[in-house]
Design a protein around this motif. Structure first.
Motif, PDB file in Angstrom:
ATOM      1  N   PRO A  36       0.826  -1.211   0.000  1.00  0.00           N
ATOM      2  CA  PRO A  36       0.000   0.000   0.000  1.00  0.00           C
ATOM      3  C   PRO A  36       0.860   1.262   0.000  1.00  0.00           C
ATOM      4  O   PRO A  36       2.036   1.235   0.337  1.00  0.00           O
ATOM      5  N   ALA A  37       0.226   2.360  -0.421  1.00  0.00           N
ATOM      6  CA  ALA A  37       0.918   3.640  -0.500  1.00  0.00           C
ATOM      7  C   ALA A  37       0.006   4.735   0.043  1.00  0.00           C
ATOM      8  O   ALA A  37      -1.213   4.641  -0.059  1.00  0.00           O
ATOM      9  N   ALA A  38       0.619   5.742   0.640  1.00  0.00           N
ATOM     10  CA  ALA A  38      -0.124   6.867   1.220  1.00  0.00           C
ATOM     11  C   ALA A  38       0.150   8.120   0.402  1.00  0.00           C
ATOM     12  O   ALA A  38       1.298   8.405   0.036  1.00  0.00           O
ATOM     13  N   ALA A  39      -0.912   8.857   0.119  1.00  0.00           N
ATOM     14  CA  ALA A  39      -0.773  10.129  -0.599  1.00  0.00           C
ATOM     15  C   ALA A  39      -0.372  11.210   0.404  1.00  0.00           C
ATOM     16  O   ALA A  39      -1.170  11.632   1.229  1.00  0.00           O
ATOM     17  N   ALA A  40       0.872  11.643   0.355  1.00  0.00           N
ATOM     18  CA  ALA A  40       1.380  12.638   1.302  1.00  0.00           C
ATOM     19  C   ALA A  40       2.468  13.451   0.616  1.00  0.00           C
ATOM     20  O   ALA A  40       3.061  13.014  -0.377  1.00  0.00           O
ATOM     21  N   THR A  41       2.744  14.622   1.156  1.00  0.00           N
ATOM     22  CA  THR A  41       3.766  15.519   0.614  1.00  0.00           C
ATOM     23  C   THR A  41       4.807  15.792   1.690  1.00  0.00           C
ATOM     24  O   THR A  41       4.467  16.255   2.781  1.00  0.00           O
ATOM     25  N   VAL A  42       6.060  15.492   1.400  1.00  0.00           N
ATOM     26  CA  VAL A  42       7.173  15.752   2.316  1.00  0.00           C
ATOM     27  C   VAL A  42       7.830  17.054   1.889  1.00  0.00           C
ATOM     28  O   VAL A  42       8.054  17.297   0.694  1.00  0.00           O
ATOM     29  N   ARG A  43       8.143  17.909   2.861  1.00  0.00           N
ATOM     30  CA  ARG A  43       8.639  19.248   2.557  1.00  0.00           C
ATOM     31  C   ARG A  43      10.042  19.465   3.132  1.00  0.00           C
ATOM     32  O   ARG A  43      10.444  18.798   4.082  1.00  0.00           O
ATOM     33  N   CYS A  80       5.151   4.386  -0.525  1.00  0.00           N
ATOM     34  CA  CYS A  80       5.003   3.229   0.354  1.00  0.00           C
ATOM     35  C   CYS A  80       5.676   3.529   1.689  1.00  0.00           C
ATOM     36  O   CYS A  80       6.258   4.599   1.883  1.00  0.00           O
ATOM     37  N   ARG A  81       5.614   2.589   2.606  1.00  0.00           N
ATOM     38  CA  ARG A  81       6.139   2.841   3.949  1.00  0.00           C
ATOM     39  C   ARG A  81       7.637   3.129   3.919  1.00  0.00           C
ATOM     40  O   ARG A  81       8.109   4.131   4.475  1.00  0.00           O
ATOM     41  N   ASP A  82       8.421   2.289   3.233  1.00  0.00           N
ATOM     42  CA  ASP A  82       9.875   2.441   3.268  1.00  0.00           C
ATOM     43  C   ASP A  82      10.341   3.655   2.475  1.00  0.00           C
ATOM     44  O   ASP A  82      11.196   4.424   2.932  1.00  0.00           O
ATOM     45  N   CYS A  83       9.788   3.858   1.266  1.00  0.00           N
ATOM     46  CA  CYS A  83      10.187   5.018   0.465  1.00  0.00           C
ATOM     47  C   CYS A  83       9.750   6.316   1.140  1.00  0.00           C
ATOM     48  O   CYS A  83      10.456   7.325   1.084  1.00  0.00           O
ATOM     49  N   GLY A  84       8.574   6.301   1.780  1.00  0.00           N
ATOM     50  CA  GLY A  84       8.106   7.502   2.470  1.00  0.00           C
ATOM     51  C   GLY A  84       8.996   7.867   3.644  1.00  0.00           C
ATOM     52  O   GLY A  84       9.365   9.043   3.824  1.00  0.00           O
ATOM     53  N   LEU A  85       9.364   6.876   4.462  1.00  0.00           N
ATOM     54  CA  LEU A  85      10.235   7.167   5.602  1.00  0.00           C
ATOM     55  C   LEU A  85      11.621   7.610   5.140  1.00  0.00           C
ATOM     56  O   LEU A  85      12.233   8.504   5.740  1.00  0.00           O
ATOM     57  N   PRO A 124       3.046  13.511   7.483  1.00  0.00           N
ATOM     58  CA  PRO A 124       3.366  12.430   6.558  1.00  0.00           C
ATOM     59  C   PRO A 124       4.115  11.271   7.222  1.00  0.00           C
ATOM     60  O   PRO A 124       3.882  10.102   6.879  1.00  0.00           O
ATOM     61  N   ARG A 125       5.003  11.583   8.145  1.00  0.00           N
ATOM     62  CA  ARG A 125       5.732  10.502   8.825  1.00  0.00           C
ATOM     63  C   ARG A 125       4.777   9.552   9.526  1.00  0.00           C
ATOM     64  O   ARG A 125       4.928   8.321   9.461  1.00  0.00           O
ATOM     65  N   ALA A 126       3.771  10.096  10.213  1.00  0.00           N
ATOM     66  CA  ALA A 126       2.802   9.239  10.894  1.00  0.00           C
ATOM     67  C   ALA A 126       2.012   8.399   9.894  1.00  0.00           C
ATOM     68  O   ALA A 126       1.707   7.230  10.159  1.00  0.00           O
ATOM     69  N   SER A 127       1.689   8.968   8.725  1.00  0.00           N
ATOM     70  CA  SER A 127       0.959   8.205   7.705  1.00  0.00           C
ATOM     71  C   SER A 127       1.802   7.045   7.178  1.00  0.00           C
ATOM     72  O   SER A 127       1.285   5.941   6.965  1.00  0.00           O
ATOM     73  N   PHE A 128       3.088   7.269   6.969  1.00  0.00           N
ATOM     74  CA  PHE A 128       3.958   6.208   6.455  1.00  0.00           C
ATOM     75  C   PHE A 128       4.117   5.082   7.475  1.00  0.00           C
ATOM     76  O   PHE A 128       4.132   3.903   7.111  1.00  0.00           O
ATOM     77  N   ARG A 129       4.236   5.427   8.732  1.00  0.00           N
ATOM     78  CA  ARG A 129       4.460   4.408   9.760  1.00  0.00           C
ATOM     79  C   ARG A 129       3.241   3.509   9.950  1.00  0.00           C
ATOM     80  O   ARG A 129       3.372   2.392  10.464  1.00  0.00           O
ATOM     81  N   ARG A 130       2.062   3.980   9.564  1.00  0.00           N
ATOM     82  CA  ARG A 130       0.854   3.161   9.712  1.00  0.00           C
ATOM     83  C   ARG A 130       0.680   2.149   8.575  1.00  0.00           C
ATOM     84  O   ARG A 130      -0.182   1.276   8.664  1.00  0.00           O
TER      85      ARG A 130
END
Length: 246
Positions: free
Chosen positions: A59-66, A85-90, A124-130
């Protein structure tokens, strides 16, 4: 014997119905059965959403890292939009936040924008960790690496902050422990200088040969000169006389 006329609808052909404006009857066609594209269950599962933009996994989360960079006079606002995804997002969060920790402070406005950027990235960090572990990507997911607080950029920022936070209570404790300077006890023959005024004396014992010496201590009563406060006597109840040396 006469043959009866054919009846509409008889035989292997579909019945005819007249349509307004048509010169002849048009056969009615039975409705086509619903297939997989009309909502009926088919052999392929329904799509579950977009995969990670970096590896394609779900799964993947729609989020923006700044991120933010302060350039003394100018500044740059950085962003990377998902889904992740979780790993790429973190990995993206830790890289961009780590760069912001040492690149974001160098400017008057950037000094205030940088902590806001770091706080916004916590969402976004919290979204990736879930998210569950990534699967089904077209390439391996990124390695998240070390947590942010264990990276050199974070340590470069956290060490001065920790020292500052520790210095404030340390200075307060030192001030409370030291308290006010205890006045010296004057004895006849000593030389002193006054670093205050005569309403708020601050007498310090000085070598009589020093150019900083201003007065010599004599016993009370005084023929000339000034009178030292009672706080400079041994018992707090006797005055001393201060005669100018020149």
């Amino acid at each position: 014997m006469a043959t009866p006329p054919p009846q509409h609808g008889a035989g292997p052909y579909p019945p005819y119905t007249a349509q307004q404006g048509a010169p002849y009857a048009v056969p009615q066609q039975p409705p086509a059965p619903y297939g997989p594209y009309q909502g009926a269950p088919g052999p392929y599962p329904a799509p579950t959403g977009y995969g990670c933009r970096l590896c394609g996994a779900q799964p993947a989360a729609a989020a923006t890292v700044r991120g933010h960079q302060g350039l003394i006079v100018l500044m740059r606002f950085l962003s990377l939009q998902g889904p992740f995804c979780r790993d790429c997002g973190l990995a993206t969060y830790r890289r961009m936040s780590g760069d912001t920790l040492w690149q974001g402070w160098w400017g008057p406005l950037s000094f205030f924008i940088t902590p806001v950027t770091l706080l916004v990235n916590l969402g976004p960090r919290a979204s990736f960790r879930r998210l569950a572990p990534p699967t089904g990507g077209f390439r391996p997911a990124m390695d998240p690496g070390k947590p942010l607080w264990r990276r050199p950029a974070a340590l470069l920022f956290l060490v001065p902050v920790a020292l500052f936070l520790l210095a404030v209570p340390t200075l307060i404790l030192i001030g409370l422990a030291a308290g006010d300077d205890k006045p010296v006890t004057l004895r006849t023959g000593q030389c002193v200088r006054n670093e205050g005024d005569w309403n708020d004396q601050k007498l310090l014992v000085t070598d009589c040969g020093s150019p900083n010496a201003e007065y010599r201590v004599h016993s009370y009563p005084c023929d000339e000169g000034f009178i030292a406060d009672l706080k400079y006597s041994a018992d707090g109840s006797h005055h001393s006389c201060l005669t100018p040396l020149r």
